[in-house]
Design an enzyme around this catalytic site. Structure first.
Site, PDB file in Angstrom:
ATOM      1  N   ARG A   1       0.881  -1.181   0.000  1.00 26.71           N
ATOM      2  CA  ARG A   1       0.000   0.000   0.000  1.00 26.71           C
ATOM      3  C   ARG A   1       0.910   1.221   0.000  1.00 26.71           C
ATOM      4  NH1 ARG A   1      -5.295   1.263   3.516  1.00 26.71           N
ATOM      5  NH2 ARG A   1      -6.050  -0.092   1.860  1.00 26.71           N
TER       6      ARG A   1
ATOM      7  N   HIS B   1      -7.197   0.851  -6.427  1.00 22.63           N
ATOM      8  CA  HIS B   1      -7.434  -0.030  -5.276  1.00 22.63           C
ATOM      9  C   HIS B   1      -8.145  -1.294  -5.779  1.00 22.63           C
ATOM     10  CE1 HIS B   1      -7.718  -1.362  -1.291  1.00 22.63           C
ATOM     11  NE2 HIS B   1      -8.553  -0.486  -0.758  1.00 22.63           N
TER      12      HIS B   1
ATOM     13  N   GLN C   1     -10.100  -3.943  -3.412  1.00 22.53           N
ATOM     14  CA  GLN C   1     -11.382  -3.428  -2.929  1.00 22.53           C
ATOM     15  C   GLN C   1     -12.450  -3.539  -4.014  1.00 22.53           C
ATOM     16  OE1 GLN C   1     -12.273  -2.005   0.284  1.00 22.53           O
ATOM     17  NE2 GLN C   1     -14.259  -2.381  -0.643  1.00 22.53           N
TER      18      GLN C   1
ATOM     19  N   ASP D   1     -17.057   7.385  -1.521  1.00 25.15           N
ATOM     20  CA  ASP D   1     -15.793   7.265  -0.782  1.00 25.15           C
ATOM     21  C   ASP D   1     -15.491   8.637  -0.193  1.00 25.15           C
ATOM     22  OD1 ASP D   1     -13.330   6.382   0.183  1.00 25.15           O
ATOM     23  OD2 ASP D   1     -12.325   6.418  -1.770  1.00 25.15           O
TER      24      ASP D   1
ATOM     25  N   CYS E   1     -16.219   1.675   0.505  1.00 24.49           N
ATOM     26  CA  CYS E   1     -15.029   0.873   0.830  1.00 24.49           C
ATOM     27  C   CYS E   1     -14.671   0.958   2.312  1.00 24.49           C
ATOM     28  CB  CYS E   1     -13.850   1.329  -0.025  1.00 24.49           C
ATOM     29  SG  CYS E   1     -13.508   3.092   0.083  1.00 24.49           S
TER      30      CYS E   1
ATOM     31  N   ARG F   1     -13.690  -8.665   1.771  1.00 25.23           N
ATOM     32  CA  ARG F   1     -12.252  -8.415   1.534  1.00 25.23           C
ATOM     33  C   ARG F   1     -11.459  -9.671   1.885  1.00 25.23           C
ATOM     34  NH1 ARG F   1     -10.075  -3.334   1.386  1.00 25.23           N
ATOM     35  NH2 ARG F   1      -8.272  -4.474   0.638  1.00 25.23           N
TER      36      ARG F   1
HETATM   37  N1  NVA Z   1      -9.795   6.763  -1.347  1.00 31.06           N
HETATM   38  C1  NVA Z   1      -9.453   6.279  -0.033  1.00 31.06           C
HETATM   39  C2  NVA Z   1      -9.714   4.813   0.055  1.00 31.06           C
HETATM   40  C3  NVA Z   1      -9.419   4.189   1.398  1.00 31.06           C
HETATM   41  C4  NVA Z   1      -9.649   2.711   1.425  1.00 31.06           C
HETATM   42  C5  NVA Z   1      -8.007   6.614   0.272  1.00 31.06           C
HETATM   43  O1  NVA Z   1      -7.169   6.431  -0.618  1.00 31.06           O
HETATM   44  O2  NVA Z   1      -7.724   7.061   1.377  1.00 31.06           O
HETATM   45  N1   CP Z   2     -11.192  -0.235   2.368  1.00 33.30           N
HETATM   46  C1   CP Z   2      -9.916  -0.327   2.808  1.00 33.30           C
HETATM   47  O1   CP Z   2      -8.971  -0.567   2.043  1.00 33.30           O
HETATM   48  O2   CP Z   2      -9.786  -0.145   4.145  1.00 33.30           O
HETATM   49  P1   CP Z   2      -8.439   0.034   4.964  1.00 33.30           P
HETATM   50  O3   CP Z   2      -7.868   1.379   4.581  1.00 33.30           O
HETATM   51  O4   CP Z   2      -8.861  -0.020   6.389  1.00 33.30           O
HETATM   52  O5   CP Z   2      -7.480  -1.060   4.592  1.00 33.30           O
END
Ligand code: NVA
Ligand code: CP
Length: 312
Positions: A102, A129, A132, A227, A267, A295
């Site tokens: 990540r 992502h 997800q 989101d 998500c 997930r």
């Molecule tokens: N768009 C959000 C998704 C989190 C799962 C982010 O990147 O923070």
């Molecule tokens: N939806 C998702 O990826 O959640 P986290 O940021 O908690 O991993």
């Protein structure tokens, strides 16, 4: 099996997505069947950003299948102190069976795949992502009674043209769905991803609609998705975004434009009172916790495919 990665849903065929869904359903129904499939395999999980669902579901998934997951915070490994990604990828490939990462820059994940010699799974970048979104469409197969029941339906995403919006665009054509993305002016999806998603959609006979009108986008939708307005890494823009997204909250009035059987997805993490009202997030149309649970199942299928030699 040749070395494969999961960087973007765009790289998967519709048959591979269908295969991952079949395997996820099997893993979900009969988890014990897969308890030894990743015996003594180790997944390294590199995190430059926070996570609840991704971290826990990958770690639990590995443990449930007889393997081990290592949490590698970028703050604590040499990558965070400037060690080249190429060296990190080559060295980790000598210890691990797979990497989940990540990151902020999308290129960090593609470079891990480029320089390493083990499967790399994108656990979210600033741009995509995929885990997800696979989970989201898998959840819709459960809601509507099968993958074959998704063709012709529309998923509408309301909000920031971010990593989720991009991956949802790519996922739609793979499952035969239309996708509409409604964003305020200046916060639309990136042109390069829109172009690729439109090419995929044209080949699949599905549609990608982008608009600045949320009501028009939600009309006729079977799933409404939103989101956060400020993603991880955009904390300094949060106030400005709060102003720019006024009027873009998914509320009951907006949901009323969707089909009667429409479900709400997110998500998570969610900010109730910003991108979605508590009434919708916690209401009868919401499937957010089934989605979060999935997930685990979809990621176990991804791990079995990439690291366990299971055919999809
Ligand atoms: N768009 C959000 C998704 C989190 C799962 C982010 O990147 O923070
Ligand atoms: N939806 C998702 O990826 O959640 P986290 O940021 O908690 O991993």
């Amino acid at each position: 099996m040749a070395l494969r990665h999961l960087i973007s849903i765009h790289d998967l065929t519709a048959a591979e997505v269908a295969g991952l869904f079949r395997l996820s359903a099997e893993v979900k129904a009969e988890p014990a069947k897969f308890h030894n499939h990743l015996h003594r395999k180790t997944l390294g999980m590199i995190f430059e950003k926070s996570s609840t669902r991704t971290r826990v579901s990958f770690e639990v998934g590995m443990a449930q299948m007889g393997g081990h997951a290592l949490f590698l915070s970028s703050r604590d490994i040499q990558l965070g102190r400037g060690e080249p990604i190429s060296d990190t990828a080559k060295v980790l490939s000598r210890y691990l069976d797979g990497i989940m990462a990540r990151t902020f820059a999308h290129q960090t994940v593609t470079d891990l795949a480029k320089y390493g010699s083990i499967p790399v799974i994108n656990g979210l970048t600033d741009e995509l992502h995929p885990c997800q979104s696979l989970c989201d469409y898998f959840t819709l197969t459960e809601v509507f009674g099968g993958l074959d029941k998704l063709r012709g339906r529309k998923l509408t995403y309301v909000g920031d043209g971010n990593n989720m919006a991009h991956s949802l665009m790519f996922g739609a054509s793979k499952v035969g769905m239309d996708v509409a993305i409604a964003s305020p002016k200046g916060y639309e999806v990136q042109g390069k991803y829109l172009e690729l998603a439109r090419q995929d959609a044209a080949a699949a006979g599905t549609q990608v609609i982008v608009t600045n009108d949320p009501r028009e986008a939600v009309a006729g939708a079977s799933a409404v998705y939103t989101d956060v307005w400020a993603s991880m890494g955009q904390e300094q823009e949060a106030q400005e975004r709060l102003r720019a997204f006024q009027g873009w909250t998914v509320d009951s009035a907006l949901m009323a434009h969707a089909r009667p059987e429409a479900v709400f997805l997110h998500c998570l993490p969610a900010h109730r009172g910003e991108e979605v009202t508590a009434e919708v997030a916690d209401g009868p149309q919401s499937r957010i916790y089934d989605e979060a649970e999935n997930r685990l199942h979809i990621q176990k299928a991804i791990l079995l495919w990439l690291m366990g030699g299971v055919e999809i």
